[in-house]
Design a protein around this motif. Sequence first.
Motif, PDB file in Angstrom:
ATOM      1  N   SER A  53      33.665  92.576  64.396  1.00  0.00           N
ATOM      2  CA  SER A  53      34.821  91.723  64.096  1.00  0.00           C
ATOM      3  C   SER A  53      34.394  90.311  63.743  1.00  0.00           C
ATOM      4  CB  SER A  53      35.778  91.685  65.288  1.00  0.00           C
ATOM      5  OG  SER A  53      35.131  91.135  66.429  1.00  0.00           O
ATOM      6  N   GLY A  54      35.285  89.614  63.035  1.00  0.00           N
ATOM      7  CA  GLY A  54      35.065  88.212  62.696  1.00  0.00           C
ATOM      8  C   GLY A  54      36.312  87.405  63.001  1.00  0.00           C
ATOM      9  N   SER A  55      36.126  86.285  63.681  1.00  0.00           N
ATOM     10  CA  SER A  55      37.258  85.417  64.015  1.00  0.00           C
ATOM     11  C   SER A  55      36.708  84.068  64.462  1.00  0.00           C
ATOM     12  CB  SER A  55      38.129  86.034  65.114  1.00  0.00           C
ATOM     13  OG  SER A  55      37.405  86.127  66.330  1.00  0.00           O
ATOM     14  N   HIS A  83      30.460  90.953  67.379  1.00  0.00           N
ATOM     15  CA  HIS A  83      31.391  89.944  66.867  1.00  0.00           C
ATOM     16  C   HIS A  83      30.615  88.828  66.207  1.00  0.00           C
ATOM     17  CE1 HIS A  83      33.700  86.115  67.269  1.00  0.00           C
ATOM     18  NE2 HIS A  83      34.669  86.866  66.811  1.00  0.00           N
ATOM     19  N   ASP A  87      33.960  84.387  58.969  1.00  0.00           N
ATOM     20  CA  ASP A  87      34.871  85.243  58.226  1.00  0.00           C
ATOM     21  C   ASP A  87      34.424  86.695  58.358  1.00  0.00           C
ATOM     22  OD1 ASP A  87      35.698  86.755  55.660  1.00  0.00           O
ATOM     23  OD2 ASP A  87      36.902  84.945  55.541  1.00  0.00           O
ATOM     24  N   GLY A  88      35.384  87.592  58.292  1.00  0.00           N
ATOM     25  CA  GLY A  88      35.092  89.007  58.453  1.00  0.00           C
ATOM     26  C   GLY A  88      34.125  89.573  57.436  1.00  0.00           C
ATOM     27  N   SER A 111      38.995  91.513  60.909  1.00  0.00           N
ATOM     28  CA  SER A 111      39.020  90.068  61.132  1.00  0.00           C
ATOM     29  C   SER A 111      40.456  89.587  61.101  1.00  0.00           C
ATOM     30  CB  SER A 111      38.175  89.333  60.089  1.00  0.00           C
ATOM     31  OG  SER A 111      38.681  89.546  58.785  1.00  0.00           O
ATOM     32  N   ALA A 312      39.827  85.791  57.591  1.00  0.00           N
ATOM     33  CA  ALA A 312      40.070  87.126  57.038  1.00  0.00           C
ATOM     34  C   ALA A 312      40.047  87.127  55.515  1.00  0.00           C
ATOM     35  CB  ALA A 312      41.416  87.668  57.524  1.00  0.00           C
TER      36      ALA A 312
END
Length: 360
Positions: A53-55, A83, A87-88, A111, A312
């Motif tokens: 994931s990306g955040s 993670h 950005d995703g 994301s 995202a």
Amino acid sequence: MRAARDIAVVAFAQTDHLRNTAEVSEVEMLIPVLQDVLGQVRSAAGEIDFTCSGSSDYLAGRAFSFTMALDGVGAWPPISESHVEMDGAWALYEAWVKLLTGEAETALVYSYGKSSPGSLRDVLTRQLDPYYVAPLWPDSVSLAALQAQALIDAGDTDERQLAGVAARSRTAAADNPHAQLRGSATAEALLDGDYLVRPLRRHDAPPIGDGAAAVMLAEGDTARRLCARPAWIRGMDHRIEAHSLGVRDLTDSPSTRLAAERAGAFERPVDTAELHAPFTSQEVVLRKALRLADDVAVNPSGGALAANPVMAAGLIRVGEAAARIHRGASDRALAHATSGPCLQQNLVAVLEGDSRGSRG
């Protein structure tokens, strides 16, 4: 970096991007997207080999906020998970490398970002040099305006051409049900608008909004079983510019050019380019760095000028490019993602479709 193994994007889903989603949490915003992408390949989260994931904790305003998003994935029984505070698109890169090593056959990448709770222009100053630049609080729009003015001074563009970029992008978004802004006045009419930060008017900047996205990756025969026309990732690379804006030529993006070269983008022409250009002036820089011909369909989804959910939007560029390959609208596409001020960090992926494959 070229693909030493056949890996493809086999599914893509995203939210309807909105100015404010105060009525839902990040997890509640994310769950329908995860259900959508898993449903496309008829899989459950526990059947996926790797999840990434990306955040950004800065957007959420609390440390380790990404751990709560795992409630939407389902972390029990235990899953293999990672993670990135990016950005995703960079989470996608990590998942792609994981599959390249042979440690996984499938990967779920997602994301999300909610920019509405705070002042995004202030939050993004935390990306800057903490000693010399950040204390001055130059916001993201003002820095983009410096880049736009440099392009105008160099003769690379003018305000009318920038308005044309905005009008084309948001007109294209009229066919995108997920876009936050759909449709546009003519370029001439846009030039009557007020300046946001000279020389950028409001149409030159992205909308502030909330959103999430997810993609599924699969290897070889698994990809062919899950998707009628997989979007094969032929190459992907990411590079970074110097942190100090004062030592960079803001009218060019050597990191984008190098990433594209390493990803194989210059070997054959592409027919589609999904560019993560939150400001109209940045599309000018990217078109030049990526050597895009006039007949390339640039941001047919509307791009970041139509919807720019921070953390995202870059993953969405990859997803939109892959989706065009899935439905036969593109054969060879380029996807670009960026992070940081004035195109500081850049990722380029090259995707291709083939005429064979069947859904199992």
